[in-house]
Design a protein around this motif. Structure first.
Motif, PDB file in Angstrom:
ATOM      1  N   LYS A  48       0.836  -1.207   0.000  1.00  9.53           N
ATOM      2  CA  LYS A  48       0.000   0.000   0.000  1.00  9.53           C
ATOM      3  C   LYS A  48       0.867   1.252   0.000  1.00  9.53           C
ATOM      4  N   ALA A  52       0.860   3.928  -3.021  1.00  8.68           N
ATOM      5  CA  ALA A  52       0.501   5.316  -2.728  1.00  8.68           C
ATOM      6  C   ALA A  52       1.606   6.260  -3.184  1.00  8.68           C
ATOM      7  N   LYS A  56       1.180   8.964  -6.143  1.00  8.83           N
ATOM      8  CA  LYS A  56       1.438  10.371  -5.829  1.00  8.83           C
ATOM      9  C   LYS A  56       2.446  10.967  -6.808  1.00  8.83           C
TER      10      LYS A  56
END
Length: 70
Positions: A48, A52, A56
């Motif tokens: 995760k 992420a 981003k």
């Protein structure tokens, strides 16, 4: 040990396939052990975090979007 782990050791590859394959075998063993819950949690959290961070870094900001249109 599973049958899949019994590959000829004299085979050499010029890439990371053997390393990745070995890691997958190790992971499968870990998931069959008494540490499976902890391993799943750890790997899930790491995955995760990586997703992420990747998302981003790849998501353009408003300013980047306008500059790319010019």
């Amino acid at each position: 040990m599973s049958r899949i782990a019994h590959i000829p050791m004299h085979i050499e590859v010029g890439d990371d396939r053997a390393t990745i394959f070995g890691a997958l075998i190790w992971m499968a063993g870990k998931l069959r052990s008494d540490q499976s819950g902890r391993a799943r949690t750890l790997w899930s959290e790491k995955g995760k975090e990586a997703l992420a961070t990747e998302w981003k870094e790849e998501t353009p900001t408003v300013g980047q979007t306008h500059r790319n249109r010019a």
